[in-house]
Design an enzyme around this catalytic site. Structure first.
Site, PDB file in Angstrom:
ATOM      1  N   ASP A   1       0.788  -1.262   0.019  1.00  0.00           N
ATOM      2  CA  ASP A   1      -0.030   0.106  -0.060  1.00  0.00           C
ATOM      3  C   ASP A   1       0.787   1.392  -0.091  1.00  0.00           C
ATOM      4  O   ASP A   1       0.321   2.218  -0.200  1.00  0.00           O
ATOM      5  CB  ASP A   1      -0.913   0.086   1.218  1.00  0.00           C
ATOM      6  CG  ASP A   1      -2.249  -0.432   1.034  1.00  0.00           C
ATOM      7  OD1 ASP A   1      -2.722  -0.659  -0.027  1.00  0.00           O
ATOM      8  OD2 ASP A   1      -2.815  -1.081   1.943  1.00  0.00           O
TER       9      ASP A   1
HETATM   10  C1  GLC Z   1      -0.691   2.663   5.944  1.00  0.00           C
HETATM   11  C2  GLC Z   1       0.154   1.624   6.629  1.00  0.00           C
HETATM   12  C3  GLC Z   1       0.000   0.296   5.797  1.00  0.00           C
HETATM   13  C4  GLC Z   1      -1.489  -0.017   5.596  1.00  0.00           C
HETATM   14  C5  GLC Z   1      -2.076   1.187   5.077  1.00  0.00           C
HETATM   15  C6  GLC Z   1      -3.737   0.934   4.890  1.00  0.00           C
HETATM   16  O1  GLC Z   1      -0.007   3.049   4.794  1.00  0.00           O
HETATM   17  O2  GLC Z   1       1.408   1.871   6.650  1.00  0.00           O
HETATM   18  O3  GLC Z   1       0.549  -0.769   6.481  1.00  0.00           O
HETATM   19  O4  GLC Z   1      -1.539  -1.072   4.561  1.00  0.00           O
HETATM   20  O5  GLC Z   1      -1.914   2.314   5.818  1.00  0.00           O
HETATM   21  O6  GLC Z   1      -4.464   1.921   4.175  1.00  0.00           O
HETATM   22  C1  GLC Z   2      -1.448  -3.617   5.543  1.00  0.00           C
HETATM   23  C2  GLC Z   2      -2.524  -3.692   4.497  1.00  0.00           C
HETATM   24  C3  GLC Z   2      -2.326  -4.520   3.413  1.00  0.00           C
HETATM   25  C4  GLC Z   2      -1.066  -4.443   2.798  1.00  0.00           C
HETATM   26  C5  GLC Z   2      -0.221  -4.316   3.660  1.00  0.00           C
HETATM   27  C6  GLC Z   2       1.168  -3.660   2.977  1.00  0.00           C
HETATM   28  O1  GLC Z   2      -1.123  -4.811   5.783  1.00  0.00           O
HETATM   29  O2  GLC Z   2      -3.662  -4.155   5.320  1.00  0.00           O
HETATM   30  O3  GLC Z   2      -3.522  -4.391   2.484  1.00  0.00           O
HETATM   31  O4  GLC Z   2      -1.053  -5.315   1.857  1.00  0.00           O
HETATM   32  O5  GLC Z   2      -0.255  -3.607   4.760  1.00  0.00           O
HETATM   33  O6  GLC Z   2       1.276  -2.376   2.588  1.00  0.00           O
END
Ligand code: GLC
Ligand code: GLC
Length: 814
Positions: A487
């Site tokens: 993400d």
């Molecule tokens: C933030 C977190 C990430 C997560 C995302 C979800 O970027 O660091 O881990 O997946 O939020 O929106």
């Molecule tokens: C968080 C989010 C997931 C994403 C991950 C890596 O765990 O929930 O959707 O893949 O972060 O960013």
């Protein structure tokens, strides 16, 4: 250093000191009513949706962190001394404190000045209420005159509004107190037809419902004025902060034990029968009263608790293993499976790290979570798939998240995370492999929940494949969109304005930045769908998916291979990410895992090379970091990943979700020792011994362990709600132990550590209980199988068609 221990027999973790480094929590409820409970009875409850139907209040990022919850106070009426039997909030030095976190229940016991209080918290199956069963024992040689006070703080339902909109909320709170039951009915007078109630099994000496009346001015939960004086204020909340507190007086003879039951619940009335008498403003209590009365009976409560134990035994019985390693056994048999069920219910919504007001259910998250729970609750997995697919878009794209209460896609965040749709294929194929239920493909499911847009689920899957193929970039690799699995790799964002969301800001047209990760995921998903299409699709379709997969595979090897590992992506100016050419972020874990899982480079030695690079550059004693070198500064063209200080989260943290991909890749490469070694590095039970460093709960996975660039390398954060749960479960059970559902039956293909003589397991599969014994007779991974003594060709146990419900499976590995 340990702060407790596992009670494997009871399937409990026993915490033996209350001041754990962080709140060590558990979850109550598994259907519609849920709660989070810490080892000091902190936490909160909600009905279905942690944001929209919050029953009790939680103040985020409080000091101490764990403040507010399901509190009791005991007061010695002789001297006036009082304490909390769960330690918080008074924090007196208790004798014999213990907290037992079990499967959807928690029991906290302590003794203070000869009085022992043992409180069990749980949610009975089929009910929307929680029970606190408090047993008070007078261990003194004299009679004890005690006062018992309960205390909760109600949330005014919408947790975000509750925490921000005081100009309104300080005037809306309303309660009723009838026959000792406290009814919280804020907004019931207008559009809500639900209310909360808090009841006690004993006659009351008094009660409070107005917070400041209970606490007194300038006091907190550690020293409520009502408890100090030994007398409730009988206050009636109107506006301000409604609370629920009962006051019970107990006189206990030496050695005597009394049980006091509290019930906190959620109830809905028919819209046209909300008030009693009709036309009044009084809550109709006819429908709820019998429920309350029943759950204040010790016999009902005991039976409900046994029912809960039974329910969990049934779920866990679907797979039980006996291996040479106790950490593996207790994670597989109890805690990892349990955590998978919690992620089924919560997705990423409500934990001590997820506020419950932000994210609902993630599309990619829920599809992956499914891999860990489908064998326990296939029917609910089916429903989850259909809910998810209903937030799929006609373009083949998907909403990134949906709200569990409405089941609608979240417009706030929208879609365009280009990996999202592909996960649906993996979810559906895992479901069919487990159940053999092909009919799910014919279910008619709408797009974006629009009535009239329904097509068979199978067509949704076809559109998922199309979605990727319609969005290829300059190198022929899939365009990344807002982000892929990571993400925080936001290649079209280019945000230089504080406060802008990395997730939704897009300053580029998105026609250049590509993801090698999505390429790998595509190959994996297209092959899965081809296997499904072989048995179900129109003629020639399976071949088209296989062709698409091999074209993408060739492109990945050509454009995505860096010499010693797979690259991660190409940015908006066509520069590689995750390459030797980069100054920082030269190698990433995700493409190594997903490409090898998809079979890319497995035949030509590149998979082994990639795994050796992971070992050399990314592996640490605490797990495998996400990339190296960490980004030392903010890169406009990379986005959120470089916003984190080095070693945390996606910027070179040990993002545990990705570690099992490498375990699986090692298993695919045939290296059982390496796979198991990585498994043990992040296994929570194995890390119990370093609890003072790890800091999070030793019975569940955390999303992240700080990487080697961080000041606190080895420290975990974001426990409970993470895809780590499902993927580790898959890695150990399906790839290392090798018990793997396939479309044709149950495959037994272990890739064990060399030192293991074997293991045994019981696996329920499509109505048949397989009693599995695996025995190592040679150093390799080839399997010879017998089923009920009959030698098999291949390594797949097919479901017997002759009515047998138990089979003996023996596998020799050599
Ligand atoms: C933030 C977190 C990430 C997560 C995302 C979800 O970027 O660091 O881990 O997946 O939020 O929106
Ligand atoms: C968080 C989010 C997931 C994403 C991950 C890596 O765990 O929930 O959707 O893949 O972060 O960013």
């Amino acid at each position: 250093m340990r702060l407790g221990h596992f009670d494997d027999q009871a399937r409990e973790y026993v915490i033996t000191r209350p001041d754990t480094p962080l709140p060590w929590v558990n979850y109550l409820g598994s259907e519609a009513y849920f709660g989070i409970i810490s080892n000091t009875a902190g936490g909160y409850s909600f009905y279905r949706d942690a944001r929209l139907r919050r029953l009790t209040r939680h103040r985020y990022n409080n000091a101490p962190l764990d403040n507010g919850g399901r509190y009791l106070y005991v007061r010695d009426d002789a001297g006036g001394e009082y304490w909390s039997p769960t330690w918080q909030p008074t924090r007196r030095s208790l004798e014999n404190y213990s907290c037992r976190h079990g499967l959807n229940y928690t029991t906290i016991q302590s003794t203070y000045k000869g009085v022992t209080v043992r409180t069990r918290y749980f949610v009975p199956l089929g009910e929307t209420l929680e029970v606190w069963q408090a047993e008070i024992t007078n261990g003194r040689t004299q009679a004890a005159s005690l006062s018992l006070f309960s205390a909760i703080e109600f949330c005014l339902w919408d947790a975000l509004d509750d925490a921000t909109n005081y100009q309104r909320n300080y005037s809306t709170g309303q309660v009723e107190i009838v026959e000792g039951v406290i009814y919280h009915k804020t907004e019931y007078r207008e559009r809500r037809d639900h209310f909360a109630y808090f009841a006690c099994s004993e006659p009351l000496a008094g009660y409070d419902t107005q917070r400041e009346a209970f606490l007194g001015p300038y006091r907190g939960w550690s020293e409520p004025a009502a408890v100090e004086r030994g007398e409730s204020g009988n206050s009636l909340a109107h506006g301000w902060q409604p609370v629920g507190s009962h006051h019970v007086r107990l006189t206990l003879a030496p050695g005597e034990t009394r049980t006091v039951i509290f019930v906190l619940g959620y109830h809905e009335n028919p819209k046209d029968d909300k008030f009693d008498p009709p036309g009044s403003q009084t809550v109709n209590k006819r429908t709820v009263k019998p429920l309350i009365a029943r759950h204040l009976q010790p016999a009902t409560v005991e039976a409900a608790f046994q029912g809960l134990r039974e329910y969990w035994r049934g779920l866990l019985d679907n797979l039980q293993v006996q291996t040479p390693d106790p950490h593996t056994d207790r994670m597989v048999n109890v805690w990892n499976a349990y955590q998978c069920m919690i992620t089924f219910n919560m997705s990423r919504s409500a934990s001590y790290f997820e506020s419950g007001i932000g994210r609902g259910m993630g599309f990619r998250d829920s599809n992956q979570d499914l891999l860990g729970f489908v064998h326990m609750i296939p029917d609910r997995a089916r429903e989850r798939i259909l809910d998810l697919a209903a937030t799929h878009l006609e373009t083949g794209g998907a909403y990134h998240q949906y709200q569990p209460l409405t089941k609608r896609g979240n417009n706030d965040i929208g879609g365009n995370f280009n990996d999202d749709p592909l996960w649906l294929i993996l979810g559906v194929s895992a479901y069919i492999k487990e159940t053999g239920d092909w009919s799910i493909l014919d279910e008619r499911v709408p797009y974006d929940n629009q009535p009239g847009s329904e097509t068979p689920l199978y067509e949704h899957l076809q559109r998922c494949v199309r979605y990727t193929l319609d969005r290829l970039g300059p190198h022929g690799l899939p365009l990344i969109g807002r982000a892929d699995w990571n993400d925080c790799l936001n290649l079209n964002c280019f945000s230089d304005t504080p406060g802008q969301s990395f997730q939704t800001t897009t300053n580029k047209d998105g026609k250049v930045a590509e993801s090698v990760f999505i390429a790998g995921l595509f190959v994996l998903a297209a092959k899965e769908l081809a296997d499904v299409a072989d048995r179900r699709g129109p003629a020639g379709e399976a071949r088209r998916y296989r062709d698409a997969a091999s074209r993408m595979e060739a492109t990945t090897l050509q454009q995505g291979w860096d010499g010693d590992w797979f690259r991660r992506a190409y940015d908006d100016s066509g520069q590689p990410v995750g390459s030797k050419e980069c100054e920082e972020g030269k190698i990433f874990i995700e493409p190594q895992g997903i490409c090898i899982m998809a079979g890319i480079g497995v035949g030509d030695g590149r998979a082994l090379k990639s795994l050796d690079s992971v070992k050399e550059h990314l592996a640490t004693p605490h797990g495998i970091v996400l990339q190296q070198p960490a980004y030392s500064r903010y890169y406009l063209q990379l986005g959120e990943i470089s916003s984190y200080p080095p070693g945390y989260k996606e910027n070179a943290g040990i993002f545990c979700h990705t570690n099992p991909w490498i375990m699986i890749a090692e298993a695919i490469a045939g290296r059982g020792d390496a796979a198991y070694d990585y498994y043990m590095r992040i296994n929570p039970s194995a890390r119990e011994a370093v609890s003072e460093l790890h800091r999070c709960e030793p019975y569940v996975y955390a999303q992240m362990i700080a990487g080697r660039d961080a000041a606190t390398h080895g420290e975990a954060k974001n426990s409970w709600l993470t895809g780590t749960a499902a993927w580790n479960y898959v890695a150990i059970t399906q790839w290392i132990l090798g018990i793997r559902p396939t479309l044709d039956g149950l495959q037994i293909a272990p890739v064990l550590p060399g030192a293991w003589p074997g293991f045994s397991a019981t696996r329920r599969f499509r109505g048949v209980t397989c009693h599995i014994t695996v025995e190592r007779t040679g150093p390799g991974n080839s399997v010879e199988l017998t089923v009920d003594g009959v030698p098999q060709t291949g390594d797949v146990v097919s479901v017997p068609g002759d009515g047998r419900t138990d089979v003996k499976v023996r596998a020799r590995v050599s």
